[in-house]
Design a protein around this motif. Structure first.
Motif, PDB file in Angstrom:
ATOM      1  N   PRO A 224      68.471  35.524 -32.482  1.00  8.92           N
ATOM      2  CA  PRO A 224      68.545  36.061 -31.118  1.00  8.92           C
ATOM      3  C   PRO A 224      67.979  35.159 -30.027  1.00  8.92           C
ATOM      4  O   PRO A 224      68.338  35.316 -28.856  1.00  8.92           O
ATOM      5  N   GLU A 225      67.109  34.204 -30.363  1.00 11.22           N
ATOM      6  CA  GLU A 225      66.384  33.457 -29.330  1.00 11.22           C
ATOM      7  C   GLU A 225      67.294  32.701 -28.347  1.00 11.22           C
ATOM      8  O   GLU A 225      67.139  32.839 -27.127  1.00 11.22           O
ATOM      9  N   PRO A 226      68.238  31.867 -28.806  1.00 13.42           N
ATOM     10  CA  PRO A 226      69.060  31.135 -27.829  1.00 13.42           C
ATOM     11  C   PRO A 226      69.861  32.059 -26.921  1.00 13.42           C
ATOM     12  O   PRO A 226      70.041  31.765 -25.724  1.00 13.42           O
ATOM     13  N   TYR A 227      70.326  33.164 -27.474  1.00 14.70           N
ATOM     14  CA  TYR A 227      71.136  34.094 -26.689  1.00 14.70           C
ATOM     15  C   TYR A 227      70.282  34.857 -25.683  1.00 14.70           C
ATOM     16  O   TYR A 227      70.715  35.108 -24.549  1.00 14.70           O
ATOM     17  N   ALA A 228      69.082  35.213 -26.079  1.00 16.93           N
ATOM     18  CA  ALA A 228      68.175  35.884 -25.147  1.00 16.93           C
ATOM     19  C   ALA A 228      67.797  34.956 -24.001  1.00 16.93           C
ATOM     20  O   ALA A 228      67.719  35.376 -22.838  1.00 16.93           O
ATOM     21  N   GLU A 229      67.552  33.681 -24.319  1.00 11.90           N
ATOM     22  CA  GLU A 229      67.201  32.754 -23.245  1.00 11.90           C
ATOM     23  C   GLU A 229      68.399  32.470 -22.348  1.00 11.90           C
ATOM     24  O   GLU A 229      68.236  32.287 -21.133  1.00 11.90           O
ATOM     25  N   ARG A 230      69.600  32.424 -22.914  1.00 14.42           N
ATOM     26  CA  ARG A 230      70.793  32.259 -22.070  1.00 14.42           C
ATOM     27  C   ARG A 230      70.914  33.414 -21.083  1.00 14.42           C
ATOM     28  O   ARG A 230      71.231  33.203 -19.907  1.00 14.42           O
ATOM     29  N   ALA A 231      70.675  34.648 -21.538  1.00  6.29           N
ATOM     30  CA  ALA A 231      70.735  35.803 -20.641  1.00  6.29           C
ATOM     31  C   ALA A 231      69.691  35.685 -19.534  1.00  6.29           C
ATOM     32  O   ALA A 231      69.963  35.982 -18.367  1.00  6.29           O
ATOM     33  N   ALA A 232      68.484  35.227 -19.900  1.00  2.85           N
ATOM     34  CA  ALA A 232      67.430  35.039 -18.896  1.00  2.85           C
ATOM     35  C   ALA A 232      67.817  33.947 -17.904  1.00  2.85           C
ATOM     36  O   ALA A 232      67.557  34.063 -16.697  1.00  2.85           O
ATOM     37  N   PHE A 233      68.433  32.888 -18.404  1.00 11.15           N
ATOM     38  CA  PHE A 233      68.863  31.802 -17.520  1.00 11.15           C
ATOM     39  C   PHE A 233      69.925  32.292 -16.546  1.00 11.15           C
ATOM     40  O   PHE A 233      69.889  31.958 -15.355  1.00 11.15           O
ATOM     41  N   TRP A 234      70.879  33.092 -17.019  1.00 15.18           N
ATOM     42  CA  TRP A 234      71.917  33.646 -16.119  1.00 15.18           C
ATOM     43  C   TRP A 234      71.274  34.511 -15.030  1.00 15.18           C
ATOM     44  O   TRP A 234      71.640  34.409 -13.859  1.00 15.18           O
ATOM     45  N   MET A 235      70.289  35.312 -15.385  1.00 14.37           N
ATOM     46  CA  MET A 235      69.598  36.093 -14.363  1.00 14.37           C
ATOM     47  C   MET A 235      68.904  35.176 -13.355  1.00 14.37           C
ATOM     48  O   MET A 235      68.898  35.432 -12.155  1.00 14.37           O
ATOM     49  N   GLY A 236      68.354  34.064 -13.862  1.00 19.91           N
ATOM     50  CA  GLY A 236      67.723  33.106 -12.964  1.00 19.91           C
ATOM     51  C   GLY A 236      68.721  32.425 -12.048  1.00 19.91           C
ATOM     52  O   GLY A 236      68.436  32.178 -10.870  1.00 19.91           O
ATOM     53  N   VAL A 237      69.903  32.119 -12.569  1.00 19.34           N
ATOM     54  CA  VAL A 237      70.961  31.536 -11.737  1.00 19.34           C
ATOM     55  C   VAL A 237      71.333  32.503 -10.622  1.00 19.34           C
ATOM     56  O   VAL A 237      71.442  32.120  -9.443  1.00 19.34           O
ATOM     57  N   LEU A 238      71.518  33.776 -10.957  1.00 16.85           N
ATOM     58  CA  LEU A 238      71.851  34.767  -9.940  1.00 16.85           C
ATOM     59  C   LEU A 238      70.753  34.859  -8.881  1.00 16.85           C
ATOM     60  O   LEU A 238      71.021  34.835  -7.667  1.00 16.85           O
ATOM     61  N   GLN A 239      69.508  34.947  -9.321  1.00 15.80           N
ATOM     62  CA  GLN A 239      68.402  35.064  -8.371  1.00 15.80           C
ATOM     63  C   GLN A 239      68.265  33.817  -7.505  1.00 15.80           C
ATOM     64  O   GLN A 239      67.982  33.904  -6.306  1.00 15.80           O
ATOM     65  N   SER A 240      68.494  32.647  -8.083  1.00 17.17           N
ATOM     66  CA  SER A 240      68.346  31.396  -7.334  1.00 17.17           C
ATOM     67  C   SER A 240      69.452  31.191  -6.307  1.00 17.17           C
ATOM     68  O   SER A 240      69.243  30.510  -5.296  1.00 17.17           O
ATOM     69  N   LEU A 241      70.618  31.780  -6.567  1.00 18.60           N
ATOM     70  CA  LEU A 241      71.774  31.541  -5.692  1.00 18.60           C
ATOM     71  C   LEU A 241      72.154  32.749  -4.847  1.00 18.60           C
ATOM     72  O   LEU A 241      73.241  32.784  -4.256  1.00 18.60           O
ATOM     73  N   GLY A 242      71.289  33.729  -4.777  1.00 16.16           N
ATOM     74  CA  GLY A 242      71.566  34.900  -3.947  1.00 16.16           C
ATOM     75  C   GLY A 242      72.432  35.932  -4.610  1.00 16.16           C
ATOM     76  O   GLY A 242      73.054  36.750  -3.935  1.00 16.16           O
ATOM     77  N   GLY A 243      72.477  35.919  -5.933  1.00 18.98           N
ATOM     78  CA  GLY A 243      73.237  36.928  -6.659  1.00 18.98           C
ATOM     79  C   GLY A 243      72.473  38.240  -6.750  1.00 18.98           C
ATOM     80  O   GLY A 243      71.338  38.360  -6.279  1.00 18.98           O
ATOM     81  N   ARG A 244      73.101  39.214  -7.371  1.00 20.66           N
ATOM     82  CA  ARG A 244      72.522  40.551  -7.467  1.00 20.66           C
ATOM     83  C   ARG A 244      72.206  40.868  -8.925  1.00 20.66           C
ATOM     84  O   ARG A 244      73.079  40.727  -9.779  1.00 20.66           O
ATOM     85  N   THR A 245      70.978  41.296  -9.158  1.00 21.70           N
ATOM     86  CA  THR A 245      70.507  41.464 -10.533  1.00 21.70           C
ATOM     87  C   THR A 245      70.012  42.879 -10.839  1.00 21.70           C
ATOM     88  O   THR A 245      69.459  43.099 -11.913  1.00 21.70           O
TER      89      THR A 245
END
Length: 436
Positions: free
Chosen positions: A412-433
């Protein structure tokens, strides 16, 4: 590296107030410091030796072997024995300009903060592309890959297959999603899958038992062996699945066989190959930059469930097309109503909503649905392949990877971190989380 260089320059400036001997000594030391900084080796990429760096990242003959994954999964058309069919691009290319102001991408994982570059140093990522409103925010290639690599989809192909189903529906070549698959896939008439409505196959809800554990002994392994060898035929393998675990249309259970049936619906309904359809209905009107390709089985039928191959930027263009609900400029390439039904969690029956279809994702028409209030969805494939899309904010993220394990159930670790990274991308670029 930059902080070390800045300190050396600062020391050099301060030396101006010293006597000539001290200045000369310090300048010598400064020069040595800068030389050491410039000569320091690049950081090793995660598990690069196990992945074949010293061998030049080979691509075969066993393209699933660990040391061949980087090479083969970015150039499967060069692997001996793999049958491919080109998806021709058109004469015009959709520009993907670079954003004028670089964005700082940050994310948090297990209560620690990281940057985009740190994410790449932590995981086996071969390519990463982030877009905002059709502009490139970040583009990275790893393990010796470059922009001409054409990355293997694995199950991201399922989403491409769904897009083609929508295009066939738009053209009237498929009359209704409630038609049984066997109405178009003649070699499946009379079988359990042949009697299943197309809509239920799109939601992976046929109710037929199909195992997918990625252990070499499951039903998806049987399907893949028939695809590669032709013995027995793929059609005969598909016809063999008749046991039922639930009523049709009632429950999501992941089954690659159902997408393979959809591929046969497409070719049966149109009389054309998946490669021809992808070229004419997607690649040319979308403005793809490079030819793509499908892998074909011994029966010359494309592997609709796992084997589409495209460049990182063209995966990004598919994401942009989906973010625009199938529209490019004034041209509606794919039907918007179909795409909304395919990707909007709010439009799914309760059993297919986020937290219901799976403990996290919902499932639409061959798309994974994020549990966010703002419509967000993904193409996903084993070993870390993904295209994440949030249409309202124009944010698209493409990742190609060579994770050690096929799924998050195994590691599960790589997939969990990918999900966290996607949330970070949204937050960094003005996305909605905001979550459900």
């Amino acid at each position: 590296m930059n902080s070390r260089r800045n300190k050396a320059i600062l020391f050099k400036r301060e030396a101006a107030a010293w006597n000539p001997l001290s200045r000369a000594l310090l300048m010598t030391l400064t020069a040595a410091c800068l030389a050491a900084v410039c000569a320091s080796p690049a950081l090793a990429e995660p598990d690069e030796e196990a992945l074949g760096k010293s061998l030049g990242y080979p691509n075969g003959p066993r393209w699933t072997a660990m040391e061949n994954r980087v090479g083969a999964w970015s150039a499967l058309d060069r692997v001996p024995g793999v049958l491919t069919e080109a998806v021709a691009r058109g004469n015009s290319v959709l520009p993907l300009p670079r954003a004028s102001v670089p964005a700082l991408i940050k994310y948090r994982y297990r209560n620690l903060g990281y940057t985009l570059d740190e994410y790449l140093e932590r995981r086996r990522i071969t390519g990463l592309l982030i877009l905002k409103n059709g502009e490139i925010v970040a583009e990275r290639y790893r393990y010796g890959r470059s922009e001409d690599a054409r990355f293997l989809s694995f199950s991201m192909a399922k989403s491409v297959t769904s897009m083609l189903i929508g295009a066939a529906l738009q053209r009237g070549l498929i009359a209704s999603l409630d038609d049984p698959a066997g109405q178009y896939a003649k070699d499946l008439q009379g079988s359990a899958y042949g009697q299943t409505p197309i809509r239920h196959l799109l939601r992976m809800s046929s109710g037929r038992t199909f195992t997918e554990r990625y252990d070499g002994q499951d039903d998806v392994s049987k399907l893949s062996r028939s695809f590669a060898t032709g013995t027995p035929t793929v059609a005969s393998v598909l016809r063999s699945f008749s046991d039922r675990h639930s009523l049709s249309g009632q429950k999501f259970v992941y089954a690659s066989s159902e997408t393979e049936v959809l591929g046969r619906v497409l070719t049966g309904a149109t009389g054309r190959s998946m490669a021809e359809l992808t070229s004419d209905w997607l690649w040319k009107p979308m403005g793809a930059e490079r030819d793509a390709f499908w892998c074909n089985g011994r029966d010359r039928q494309a592997g609709a469930y796992f084997c589409f191959n495209a460049s990182l930027r063209d995966w990004g263009r598919l994401g942009v097309l989906m973010a625009n609900d199938g529209k490019l400029g004034e041209q509606q390439i794919l039907p918007a109503d179909y795409l909304r039904e395919a990707t909007d969690a709010a439009l799914q029956p309760a059993a297919f909503a986020p937290y219901k279809a799976t403990p996290y994702f919902g499932y639409g028409y061959q798309f994974w649905l994020h549990p966010l209030k703002e419509r967000s969805f993904a193409f996903q494939g084993v070993h870390g392949q993904s295209v994440f899309v949030q249409p309202a904010t124009g944010i698209v993220m493409v990742q190609t990877a060579v994770y050690a394990q096929a799924s998050g159930h195994q590691d599960p670790e790589p997939y969990a971190e990918r999900a966290a990274f996607w949330m970070g991308v949204l937050q960094s670029l003005g996305g909605r989380t905001e979550r459900y």
